[in-house]
Enzyme design. Sequence first.
Site, mmCIF file in Angstrom:
data_model
loop_
_atom_site.group_PDB
_atom_site.id
_atom_site.type_symbol
_atom_site.label_atom_id
_atom_site.label_comp_id
_atom_site.label_asym_id
_atom_site.label_seq_id
_atom_site.Cartn_x
_atom_site.Cartn_y
_atom_site.Cartn_z
ATOM 1 N N ASP A 11 -36.285 31.990 -7.227
ATOM 2 C CA ASP A 11 -37.746 32.032 -7.274
ATOM 3 C C ASP A 11 -38.187 31.012 -8.315
ATOM 4 O O ASP A 11 -37.879 31.134 -9.501
ATOM 5 C CB ASP A 11 -38.225 33.431 -7.653
ATOM 6 C CG ASP A 11 -39.702 33.637 -7.355
ATOM 7 O OD1 ASP A 11 -40.363 32.662 -6.940
ATOM 8 O OD2 ASP A 11 -40.197 34.761 -7.541
ATOM 9 N N ASP A 105 -41.442 28.411 -2.398
ATOM 10 C CA ASP A 105 -40.756 28.450 -3.692
ATOM 11 C C ASP A 105 -39.751 29.583 -3.826
ATOM 12 O O ASP A 105 -39.323 29.894 -4.938
ATOM 13 C CB ASP A 105 -41.795 28.570 -4.810
ATOM 14 C CG ASP A 105 -42.576 29.878 -4.744
ATOM 15 O OD1 ASP A 105 -42.700 30.442 -3.640
ATOM 16 O OD2 ASP A 105 -43.068 30.338 -5.783
ATOM 17 N N GLU A 106 -39.339 30.161 -2.720
ATOM 18 C CA GLU A 106 -38.499 31.351 -2.812
ATOM 19 C C GLU A 106 -37.544 31.404 -1.630
ATOM 20 O O GLU A 106 -37.923 31.120 -0.500
ATOM 21 C CB GLU A 106 -39.398 32.592 -2.838
ATOM 22 C CG GLU A 106 -38.710 33.900 -3.050
ATOM 23 C CD GLU A 106 -39.686 35.065 -3.057
ATOM 24 O OE1 GLU A 106 -39.230 36.207 -3.267
ATOM 25 O OE2 GLU A 106 -40.896 34.848 -2.831
#
Length: 495
Positions: A11, A105-106
Amino acid sequence: MRSAPTILHLDMDAFFAAAEQAAKPSLRGKPVVVGGLGPRGVVATASYEARRFGVHSAMPMAQARRLAPNAAYLVPRFSLYRTVSEQVMELLGRLSPLVEPLSLDEAFVDLEAGGVADDSASARATGERLRAEIRTVTGLTGSVGLAGSKMLAKIASEQAKPDGLVLIEPGTERELLGPMSVRTLPGVGPATGEHLRRAGMTTVAELAEAGEDELVRLLGRAHGTSLFRMAMGYDDRPVVAERDTKSVSVEDTFDVDLHDRVRVRIEVERLADRCVQRLRASGHSGRTIVLKVRRYDFSTLTRSETLRGPTDDPSVVREAAGRLLEAVDTTGGVRLLGVGVTGLTDYTQEDLFAQAAADDHGGPANEGASEAEGDHGAHGGDEAAGAVVAEPVAHPERRWAAGHDVRHAQYGAGWVQGSGVGRVTVRFEEPGSPPGRVRTFLIDDPDLEPSDPLPLVPLPEKEQGPGQSSWPATRPKEVSPDGVGVSGASDRSRP
């Protein structure tokens, strides 16, 4: 559950805000808030400096401004975020063929499937190496969680924030989870959490002690059984490399409630066109058209219509959305509209009526107007729903969006610090430069033009094109500070 912590969850830390700070030296170490800047905009991401003031994601932007009045408030730059995301996902793909992105983003990564880890020591070494590579390639930081299941890996990455790594050894799950809030578990939102609190369960340990039968009685068979298994630390969900897109949709929240029925209809048609653009970009078509209307009193109505077959024809989607609108009472005003398509497939059944109408007009069905993406203009936060993030729409009268990149013929590369009363204030700096100075121009200055984002990290020489430098822009000349008060980012970081 695995016997080794070979499931990794990455993350990125405050991703949007961190990318803006990396791109804008004057904002490093300062509170930064990214989101819709209109009266009804919401916070997409807040930097850790802004979070100290209580600002957080999904908060109304007006509330954020009250909590952190001196923060820099910027609209999102999705082209930059996608570029950085692609760099990160490429690094993850080198570790394993099984990478499951959850957002820009993960992502989850199955390290065992990639043969890069089979025990705690090798998993930790791989995670630390990944964090170092991300910093080198993007200039940003990410937090890593390692565990024997997806649920625990995600919990571990949350504990690791910011810029850390946490490894949960298999066999310690219940001891770790016990004192945590029930809200820690996936699927436990505010409503379920409150329901459990009234039943006397606020921690994961209390869920486990209550037993499966009690949770089934409170929450139903499916949810109760699933929650009990998670409370016991069980999660056997695999990392899935490709997740099927279930829907595509776009929404607009308006600064001022729409009362004109004709204007509402025009906005619905515009949203339908944009939805089809995203539908086609994803390589899908769909059978069910969905209209979402949030009225002045915050009541939200959803209407849907299922077609005879899947389509990606904009005229068909526009007409269906228009029919759905006719069944909705918009008296009193509309604050949000959305159009979506579900029931997706990878083939299209041509709509005979739309095709016949197109033939009658001597050409193909109307493809819809292509809209440039940029500032919010008359729309506050151009919010996303479903599978695709909806981006702000450009409007000529407000094309200088706070935070967006520009280039001046004399001063070089910079970014919009704010605009208003016919002027635009630009700070001239680049990712690798010292904090820059500011200068104000008329909004129609012919020497000032929008620009593409610069890379956050200089490109290696072997990747540069002919005549291309690490940072394509030239350094600006020395200019005097501007004293004009404008909206947008605070100038308190001025050297």
